[in-house]
Enzyme design. Structure first.
Site, PDB file in Angstrom:
ATOM      1  N   HIS A   5      -3.547 -19.060 -24.530  1.00  0.00           N
ATOM      2  CA  HIS A   5      -3.777 -18.248 -23.322  1.00  0.00           C
ATOM      3  C   HIS A   5      -4.513 -16.937 -23.672  1.00  0.00           C
ATOM      4  O   HIS A   5      -4.029 -15.843 -23.370  1.00  0.00           O
ATOM      5  CB  HIS A   5      -2.443 -17.957 -22.591  1.00  0.00           C
ATOM      6  N   ARG A  60      -4.723 -22.207 -14.942  1.00  0.00           N
ATOM      7  CA  ARG A  60      -3.290 -22.119 -15.198  1.00  0.00           C
ATOM      8  C   ARG A  60      -2.775 -23.484 -15.651  1.00  0.00           C
ATOM      9  O   ARG A  60      -3.308 -24.531 -15.239  1.00  0.00           O
ATOM     10  CB  ARG A  60      -2.539 -21.705 -13.932  1.00  0.00           C
TER      11      ARG A  60
HETATM   12  P1  NDP Z   1     -11.120 -15.765  -7.476  1.00  0.00           P
HETATM   13  O1  NDP Z   1     -10.044 -15.487  -6.494  1.00  0.00           O
HETATM   14  O2  NDP Z   1     -12.269 -14.820  -7.562  1.00  0.00           O
HETATM   15  O3  NDP Z   1     -11.743 -17.221  -7.229  1.00  0.00           O
HETATM   16  C1  NDP Z   1     -10.969 -18.328  -6.928  1.00  0.00           C
HETATM   17  C2  NDP Z   1     -11.896 -19.476  -6.602  1.00  0.00           C
HETATM   18  O4  NDP Z   1     -11.092 -20.656  -6.429  1.00  0.00           O
HETATM   19  C3  NDP Z   1     -12.663 -19.280  -5.297  1.00  0.00           C
HETATM   20  O5  NDP Z   1     -13.970 -19.764  -5.425  1.00  0.00           O
HETATM   21  C4  NDP Z   1     -11.871 -20.133  -4.304  1.00  0.00           C
HETATM   22  O6  NDP Z   1     -12.632 -20.643  -3.219  1.00  0.00           O
HETATM   23  C5  NDP Z   1     -11.426 -21.260  -5.205  1.00  0.00           C
HETATM   24  N1  NDP Z   1     -10.269 -21.953  -4.628  1.00  0.00           N
HETATM   25  C6  NDP Z   1      -9.026 -21.474  -4.392  1.00  0.00           C
HETATM   26  N2  NDP Z   1      -8.249 -22.406  -3.822  1.00  0.00           N
HETATM   27  C7  NDP Z   1      -9.021 -23.504  -3.677  1.00  0.00           C
HETATM   28  C8  NDP Z   1      -8.816 -24.799  -3.129  1.00  0.00           C
HETATM   29  N3  NDP Z   1      -7.634 -25.148  -2.611  1.00  0.00           N
HETATM   30  N4  NDP Z   1      -9.843 -25.659  -3.144  1.00  0.00           N
HETATM   31  C9  NDP Z   1     -11.049 -25.307  -3.662  1.00  0.00           C
HETATM   32  N5  NDP Z   1     -11.310 -24.108  -4.191  1.00  0.00           N
HETATM   33  C10 NDP Z   1     -10.317 -23.212  -4.199  1.00  0.00           C
HETATM   34  O7  NDP Z   1     -10.401 -15.892  -8.898  1.00  0.00           O
HETATM   35  P2  NDP Z   1     -10.967 -15.527 -10.333  1.00  0.00           P
HETATM   36  O8  NDP Z   1     -12.264 -16.227 -10.531  1.00  0.00           O
HETATM   37  O9  NDP Z   1     -10.944 -14.066 -10.542  1.00  0.00           O
HETATM   38  O10 NDP Z   1      -9.830 -16.161 -11.281  1.00  0.00           O
HETATM   39  C11 NDP Z   1      -9.512 -17.531 -11.239  1.00  0.00           C
HETATM   40  C12 NDP Z   1      -8.271 -17.831 -12.057  1.00  0.00           C
HETATM   41  O11 NDP Z   1      -8.542 -17.780 -13.453  1.00  0.00           O
HETATM   42  C13 NDP Z   1      -7.096 -16.863 -11.910  1.00  0.00           C
HETATM   43  O12 NDP Z   1      -6.385 -17.087 -10.725  1.00  0.00           O
HETATM   44  C14 NDP Z   1      -6.279 -17.150 -13.161  1.00  0.00           C
HETATM   45  O13 NDP Z   1      -5.326 -18.161 -12.878  1.00  0.00           O
HETATM   46  C15 NDP Z   1      -7.300 -17.685 -14.151  1.00  0.00           C
HETATM   47  N6  NDP Z   1      -7.481 -16.777 -15.304  1.00  0.00           N
HETATM   48  C16 NDP Z   1      -7.162 -17.241 -16.568  1.00  0.00           C
HETATM   49  C17 NDP Z   1      -7.347 -16.443 -17.662  1.00  0.00           C
HETATM   50  C18 NDP Z   1      -7.062 -16.937 -19.038  1.00  0.00           C
HETATM   51  O14 NDP Z   1      -7.101 -16.149 -20.002  1.00  0.00           O
HETATM   52  N7  NDP Z   1      -6.812 -18.213 -19.227  1.00  0.00           N
HETATM   53  C19 NDP Z   1      -7.863 -15.066 -17.547  1.00  0.00           C
HETATM   54  C20 NDP Z   1      -8.183 -14.688 -16.186  1.00  0.00           C
HETATM   55  C21 NDP Z   1      -7.982 -15.529 -15.124  1.00  0.00           C
HETATM   56  P3  NDP Z   1     -13.314 -19.669  -2.127  1.00  0.00           P
HETATM   57  O15 NDP Z   1     -14.431 -18.968  -2.875  1.00  0.00           O
HETATM   58  O16 NDP Z   1     -13.818 -20.603  -1.107  1.00  0.00           O
HETATM   59  O17 NDP Z   1     -12.247 -18.728  -1.658  1.00  0.00           O
HETATM   60  C1  OXD Z   2      -5.237 -13.556 -15.928  1.00  0.00           C
HETATM   61  C2  OXD Z   2      -4.821 -14.116 -17.217  1.00  0.00           C
HETATM   62  O1  OXD Z   2      -4.853 -14.081 -14.883  1.00  0.00           O
HETATM   63  O2  OXD Z   2      -5.044 -13.451 -18.256  1.00  0.00           O
HETATM   64  O3  OXD Z   2      -5.984 -12.558 -15.935  1.00  0.00           O
HETATM   65  O4  OXD Z   2      -4.305 -15.229 -17.264  1.00  0.00           O
END
Ligand code: NDP
Ligand code: OXD
Length: 309
Positions: A272, A224
């Site tokens: 994005h 993000r």
């Molecule tokens: P998940 O919820 O599966 O994974 C999140 C990961 O982040 C986990 O490994 C989690 O740790 C880690 N995490 C969260 N908070 C912290 C912290 N404070 N310190 C360290 N690690 C942390 O999310 P997704 O993989 O499905 O998606 C990730 C993000 O990608 C979404 O939230 C979105 O913002 C972004 N996204 C962007 C897109 C784009 O087109 N640009 C498309 C899709 C998504 P733990 O495993 O220990 O819980």
């Molecule tokens: C998502 C995105 O969060 O597209 O899936 O940003």
């Protein structure tokens, strides 16, 4: 049983058609709904207006069209007690891994430098570096971060990931917590951010982080826009501390026309689009979850709103 769809781009029709095929009994409406709000039991949304979801008193679940749910968490009037489900679907995961692979290889093979050289009609070779001599470090080892690292495995990079809780993944050096972050950054040549946006991760791509990376590292920001401290990135690129950046997400979207990122020679920008939820595959995940809830079984991928992801 009625479901309301609110998308930001014109994909409401694609969703309605996909859902009609996957679940013909579901009464699907696209936003805005003109009937009785009490008809609506499910909402499938991307960036609904604040307070909108509170209008439906019989909501059983809110499905986010995206993996990120910050667009819902920021609503001060989000209805309490209604589960929020994030998007986990193969199309979204595959798209993100394609983008991350492209961006990592682009930095690894100096494509930003060659784009600059092409602009000046300059024919000049830059010595190739073996993939094994570089570490790709992923902030976030969730559904998307982990898949992207696994897709990078055949190239031979050293792979590392950082998460909140400890993990053990074959072929990936796993770090967690504040202590782990320092160790992780010190060895990371290409840093990818696939964290959710939460109060803990806001601004994580900042000067302090860049200063801990090896000189000349590259940054790929696909989580993000709120993760990135924009002025710190510009300073790190201009001083040569960082060699380049690929940015897909921004604090303000669309990126304002006068923003310095547009013309910076060391920045590659996309609007994005790193990955998009694909209605045809994603509707299977939504429908399976509705069936679960209707059968009295627990929903999958429910967000912990306290934790923020
Ligand atoms: P998940 O919820 O599966 O994974 C999140 C990961 O982040 C986990 O490994 C989690 O740790 C880690 N995490 C969260 N908070 C912290 C912290 N404070 N310190 C360290 N690690 C942390 O999310 P997704 O993989 O499905 O998606 C990730 C993000 O990608 C979404 O939230 C979105 O913002 C972004 N996204 C962007 C897109 C784009 O087109 N640009 C498309 C899709 C998504 P733990 O495993 O220990 O819980
Ligand atoms: C998502 C995105 O969060 O597209 O899936 O940003």
């Amino acid at each position: 049983m009625a479901l309301l769809i609110k998308t930001d781009i014109d994909r409401g029709t694609a969703w309605a058609e996909a859902l009609a095929t996957a679940y013909p009994e579901l009464d699907v409406h696209t936003w805005p709904y003109k009937g009785d709000p009490a008809d609506i039991e499910y909402a499938l949304v991307w960036q609904p207006p604040e307070g909108e979801l509170k209008r439906y008193p019989k909501l059983k679940a809110i499905f986010s069209i995206g993996a990120g749910i910050d667009h819902l968490a920021s609503d001060p009037d989000l209805p309490e007690g209604v589960p929020v489900v994030r998007m986990v679907e193969p199309g979204l995961t595959a798209g993100m891994s394609e983008y991350v692979t492209y961006a990592v290889l682009g930095h690894h093979r100096f494509m930003l430098d060659y784009a600059r050289q092409r602009a000046g009609k300059l024919w000049q070779e830059i010595p190739q570096i073996a993939a094994g001599a570089r570490q790709v470090g992923m902030l976030g080892l969730g559904v998307l971060g982990r898949d992207a690292l696994e897709k990078l495995m055949p190239f031979g990079f050293r792979l590392a990931g950082w998460s909140r809780t400890p993990k053990s993944i074959t072929g990936i050096s796993c770090y967690h917590g504040e202590e782990g972050l320092r160790e992780f950054l010190a060895e990371t040549d290409i840093l990818v951010c696939l964290l959710p946006l939460t109060p803990e991760t806001e601004g994580i791509l900042c000067r302090e982080t860049f200063d801990q990376l090896p000189e000349g590292a590259a940054v790929i920001s696909v989580g993000r826009g709120g993760h990135l401290v924009e002025d710190d990135l510009l300073a790190a690129l201009d001083s040569g501390r960082l060699s380049g950046a690929t940015l897909d997400v921004f604090r303000k979207e669309p990126l304002p026309k006068k923003h310095p990122f547009w013309t910076h020679p060391k920045i590659f920008i996309t609007p994005h689009i790193a990955s998009m939820t694909i209605p045809e595959s994603a509707c299977q995940a939504v429908v399976a979850n509705i069936h679960r809830l209707e059968a009295g079984e627990p929903l999958r991928h429910v967000v912990d709103m306290e934790r923020g992801y």
